[in-house]
Design an enzyme around this catalytic site. Structure first.
Site, PDB file in Angstrom:
ATOM      1  CE  LYS A  66      -4.414  -0.518   2.281  1.00 27.94           C
ATOM      2  NZ  LYS A  66      -5.090  -0.406   3.569  1.00 27.94           N
TER       3      LYS A  66
ATOM      4  N   GLY B 176      -8.345   6.047  -3.352  1.00 27.93           N
ATOM      5  CA  GLY B 176      -9.148   5.643  -4.502  1.00 27.93           C
ATOM      6  C   GLY B 176      -8.668   4.351  -5.132  1.00 27.93           C
TER       7      GLY B 176
ATOM      8  CG  HIS C 114      -9.827  -0.868  -4.645  1.00 23.66           C
ATOM      9  ND1 HIS C 114      -9.805  -1.874  -3.708  1.00 23.66           N
ATOM     10  CD2 HIS C 114      -9.024  -1.291  -5.658  1.00 23.66           C
ATOM     11  CE1 HIS C 114      -9.014  -2.835  -4.125  1.00 23.66           C
ATOM     12  NE2 HIS C 114      -8.532  -2.517  -5.316  1.00 23.66           N
TER      13      HIS C 114
ATOM     14  CD  GLU D 227     -12.759   4.659   4.803  1.00 23.94           C
ATOM     15  OE1 GLU D 227     -13.565   5.237   4.080  1.00 23.94           O
ATOM     16  OE2 GLU D 227     -11.704   4.151   4.366  1.00 23.94           O
TER      17      GLU D 227
ATOM     18  CG  ASN E 166     -12.032   9.005   4.778  1.00 22.67           C
ATOM     19  OD1 ASN E 166     -11.012   9.109   4.107  1.00 22.67           O
ATOM     20  ND2 ASN E 166     -12.787   7.936   4.745  1.00 22.67           N
TER      21      ASN E 166
ATOM     22  NE  ARG F  97     -12.701  12.776   2.427  1.00 26.53           N
ATOM     23  CZ  ARG F  97     -13.463  11.744   2.128  1.00 26.53           C
ATOM     24  NH1 ARG F  97     -14.769  11.808   2.307  1.00 26.53           N
ATOM     25  NH2 ARG F  97     -12.943  10.610   1.679  1.00 26.53           N
TER      26      ARG F  97
END
Lengths: 447, 69
Positions: A158, A164, A235, A275, A290, A292
């Protein structure tokens, strides 16, 4: 409370933020690129200013222009929406310098959670379970081999700054590792300007479950329960629902508590989402945060009755949270379907003009969108053109209402993923809550 | 034979040069549209006689990207 807010975004999310501004009697200031001049949100705002240009770099990412407009319009705060400048720490920092309130967390927290590696470390410190893997960058193929052997294949390579689905790859054996390291470092460098990689264990048959949180400037924090967002293509999320059909009440309570713990440990202010990947045995692992508002925030609003944009604005203005954990209750079940301008089979984008549009209207349907008949969907932005949200007393009712709403929805002139969404809603595995992140590949594409 | 764009977008990458041999289904140009990469492959084998676009150009659906002989 603020007198006026500039919305540094476009489309449905600009329209969504304007709605709450109207309810709070705040003057809304929209900005728009050339192709968005006719988008309904431009008219819905109290004032709108052209940014010029089509591409995001010339328009919605043009900070100089945005601050020029913010000053001219004399706004006190900027709402960044999602995507675009919403997780850009330099933008948040510049807001501070210009004396304009950024509706979101502090630049330092955005930066910390923006790197998947430093986010892993921060969550480990906060006592939140993370996916087994490295907390340091993997710099050589040999180092990668060592880590992968230790945690066991398959592993996920990763990019620390990826997003995205770009810059990540599942590697099944040592022979594939070298190529995966090289190509993903290269792609991450190209797309995100940083090729730092790390390695995590692959969590098999996982569901994607996230927890919505709110933190204020006075040390208060609450969670607004979970959303399940496992139905994805490339994804990227396609269907989201709340609450998750996977979690037991015990896991739900525990994950909520851990999320609040994370907010307090970070000193997080404003709305955010943690998440997680959750396996069939209810083990959960932090994936990323995230910092936001999320695209799928409406499903949480529908089951809790809490307006997240309103909470964001109140928190940013310095108000103390008026919600305590006991007041947050789940009522019913909500599902969101993202309407994408794309081929429902190949997922290739389908820009073009909307020749005809029928948007279903019922008391159980919520439409978040900013399109109309004759509006041109251009290739410059994300393919999501609208969101359809339905609510039912339970999951079964919500699914059947989703099918009803989707079958009434008509978009002519461009291809959309509505046929795919209908297939998912009618699928037995989906109806059974059997929704791993591999769902579309396993139950739709390969059938 | 003309290689046409299947959709509107930006030319993100030109994979082959003029004079290069191309196989059937080999990617010639990669477009970027709605934040996605769209490879445009040759419909049949041949030689790239002329490239009609440059990287960064905006193309509409049906625009000629290259001429293959």
């Amino acid at each position: 409370m603020f007198q006026s807010i500039l919305i540094a975004n476009r489309g449905e999310i600009a329209s969504r933020i304007i709605k709450t501004c109207k309810q709070l009697n705040i003057k809304s200031v929209a900005v728009y690129s050339d192709p968005d001049e006719d988008s309904p949100y431009v008219e819905e705002a109290d004032v709108a200013y052209p940014l010029g240009g089509s591409r995001v770099n010339e328009s919605y990412l043009n900070m100089d222009k945005i601050f020029e407009i913010a000053k001219e319009a004399e706004v006190e705060a900027i709402h960044p929406g999602y995507g675009l400048l919403s997780e850009n720490a330099s933008f948040a920092r510049r807001c501070e310098e210009e004396g304009i309130t950024f509706i979101g967390p502090t630049p330092d927290v955005i930066e910390k959670m923006g790197s998947k590696l430093s986010a892993r470390k921060a969550m480990e410190e906060a006592g939140v379970p993370i996916i087994p893997g490295t907390n340091e960058p993997v710099e050589t193929v040999d180092a990668a081999k060592e880590v992968a052997n230790e945690i066991g294949y398959p592993v996920m390579v990763k990019a620390s700054y990826g997003g995205g689905g770009i810059g990540m790859e599942i590697v099944k054996s040592e022979s594939e590792l070298e190529k995966a390291i090289e190509s993903n470092a290269h792609r991450a460098e190209q797309f995100f300007g940083n090729g730092t990689l790390f390695i995590e264990k692959v969590i098999e048959d996982a569901h994607h479950v996230e927890i919505q949180v709110l933190g204020d400037h006075h040390g208060n924090a609450v969670h607004l329960y979970d959303r399940e967002c496992s139905i994805q293509r490339r994804h990227q999320k396609v269907i989201e629902e709340a609450p998750s059909p996977l979690l037991t009440e015990e896991t739900r309570r525990e994950m909520g508590e851990k999320a609040v713990q994370a907010v307090k440990s970070l000193g997080y202010r404003n709305a955010g989402t943690l998440e997680f990947l959750v396996d069939e045995d209810q083990n959960y692992y932090f994936l990323e945060m995230n910092t936001r508002l999320q695209v799928e925030h409406p499903v949480t609003e529908e089951i809790t009755g809490i307006d997240l944009v309103e909470q964001q604005i109140r928190i940013a203005s310095g108000e103390e949270l008026a919600i305590n954990q006991g007041l947050v209750q789940i009522q019913g079940h909500a599902i969101e379907a993202r309407i994408y301008a794309e081929d429902p089979k190949t997922f290739f984008p389908s820009p073009g003009t909307i020749e005809d549009l029928i948007i279903p209207k019922e008391e159980f349907i919520r439409n978040d969108q900013s399109i109309k008949k004759g509006f041109k969907i251009t290739p410059f932005y994300d393919p999501m053109v609208a969101k359809l949200i339905v609510k039912g007393k339970d999951r079964n009712e919500a699914i059947s209402r989703l099918e009803t709403a989707l079958s009434m929805y008509k978009v002519e002139g461009i291809k959309t993923n509505i046929p795919l969404l209908l297939n998912i809603a009618a699928n037995q595995a989906f109806q059974d809550g059997n929704t791993q992140t591999s769902f579309i590949q396993e139950h739709i594409t390969n059938k | 034979m003309e290689l046409k764009s299947s959709m509107a977008g930006n030319v993100w990458k030109i994979v082959l040069n003029e004079g290069d041999q191309v196989e059937e289904d080999q990617d010639v140009v990669i477009l970027e549209s709605m934040k996605m990469e769209i490879p445009i492959p040759a419909e049949s084998a041949g030689t790239i006689k002329e490239l009609k676009v440059s990287e960064g150009d905006f193309v509409n659906e049906g625009d000629v990207l290259a001429v293959i002989e």
